[in-house]
Design an enzyme around this catalytic site. Sequence first.
Site, PDB file in Angstrom:
ATOM      1  CE  LYS A  11     -30.519  44.528  -7.032  1.00 60.14           C
ATOM      2  NZ  LYS A  11     -29.247  45.431  -6.743  1.00 60.14           N
ATOM      3  NE  ARG A  19     -31.278  56.010  -9.091  1.00 62.37           N
ATOM      4  CZ  ARG A  19     -30.112  55.856  -9.015  1.00 62.37           C
ATOM      5  NH1 ARG A  19     -29.486  56.836  -9.773  1.00 62.37           N
ATOM      6  NH2 ARG A  19     -29.593  55.271  -8.203  1.00 62.37           N
TER       7      ARG A  19
END
Length: 483
Positions: A260, A334
């Site tokens: 990130k 996920r």
Amino acid sequence: MKVKQLCINSYKPPVQSQNWAQSLFLNLYRCNSQQISRHLHRLKVNKVVKGGQSFIFGEEKVGLAVGVKGSCYNAGGEIVRRARKYGFGTVVLSQNELNLKETSQVISGLIQANYKYKLLGDLAQEKQQSDENNDQYSYIQELYVQENIFEDPYFQQLVQLAQIKLYARDLANTRQEGTPQYFVNEVKKLFKDNPNVEIQILEGKQLQECQLNLFYAVGQGSIHPPTLINLTYRGNKNSQELHALVGKGITFDTGGLHLKSYGHMENMYLDKSGACNVLAAFKGAVDMKLKVNVTITLGMAENAISNTSYKPSNILKSHKGLTVEINNTDAEGRLVLADCLSWTQAIYNPTTIVEISTLTGSCKAALGENTGGLFSNNDKLSQELLEIGKELQEPFWRMPVTDEHQDMMKGKFADLCNTGKSKICGASKAAAFLFNFVDDKIPFAHLDIAGPKESKTDKGIYPLGATGFGTQVLLKYLLNKQE
């Protein structure tokens, strides 16, 4: 008038005193009420404030008149800020024009806003203790309400829901100490001596041994082993129904090898908010001795960078047997949830599943910072959760999962890929990915709280930091499932 002390925070003991001279007397009226005008006419006005008026009556007693318009919950938040501003640690509900439901919501909002998470150094702690000894409180320590309100079931329920939400915030606000092992220790401390709660822990290589390869891969780059925490409470042994809650618990998300950028990583300690909310709701169900059977699965892992981190282009076999190609290591939540959902069904075959997670920035972009996304394969379950969220000021908006979204998640070199073929509709694609790991016959809801997980301002019912958004919805859902 008989009043009774309400414990502001259920997991910290209340302060016992009745120093009425240092109390703020609270007067609740409907906005534009003639009562406010009448009081201001005969009382010396001190200051006019948003939402009502602050005035002095008597030499030592100070009163706050609040005209409630719109959200009763937010009115409670404004009361907290006024009490803090004037330095009052005790609030007494003195006059009240609202009905019982409205009053309950005001007090609930007060409890939710009456929260602060801050780690203080030694000198600051000493000063704060000294201030508290002199009744110079920063936040409300004591709240007194009329006995007839205190004993009402609806009032008690809203108070319990608000209190357990504070616990969720405490968990989510933890920083470097909030590792998977921290949560293992927490659940053992809470439930190890409770005969109605079963604890199951899968840690590190045990995940691989149980075929939770997606889950293990996400956490394999960290010095803190990824850990599945499962807790089961059987409050109704005469019922065959078992409701499952699943929470994403990424204790810190660097993005992995898809690192990130600056400005997008600093608050990633909050990526565990889903798991924190689930654990808090479970604690509430156990504390309230609900007549319901519930199992929760927390997927706790740190998405870190090292020479053992999982890599883009990896193809991994999930617990369900589907293969997944990794296109982006920052789409890790996920993966953890997929294995958690599959494992929970294989072990427990639950009646319903509700999963909550800070899953996608796309959901935040679509719905903003005050509303969560709801994705479901069942209309009845969706409507129930939407109604609960509206009632408790934790609103959700139903979003679609279509065949188009499902097709986007198909892989070129595996059954699925973890990011999809297109950069659009990210929230629906992530939900579509999860749907692959849930039996169509099981009512399932995915709650994406990426937007409302954090408050950046001190406003309404939310102070700065983790919000605990969704915790009350989960606990109220379990309350409704009692038989």
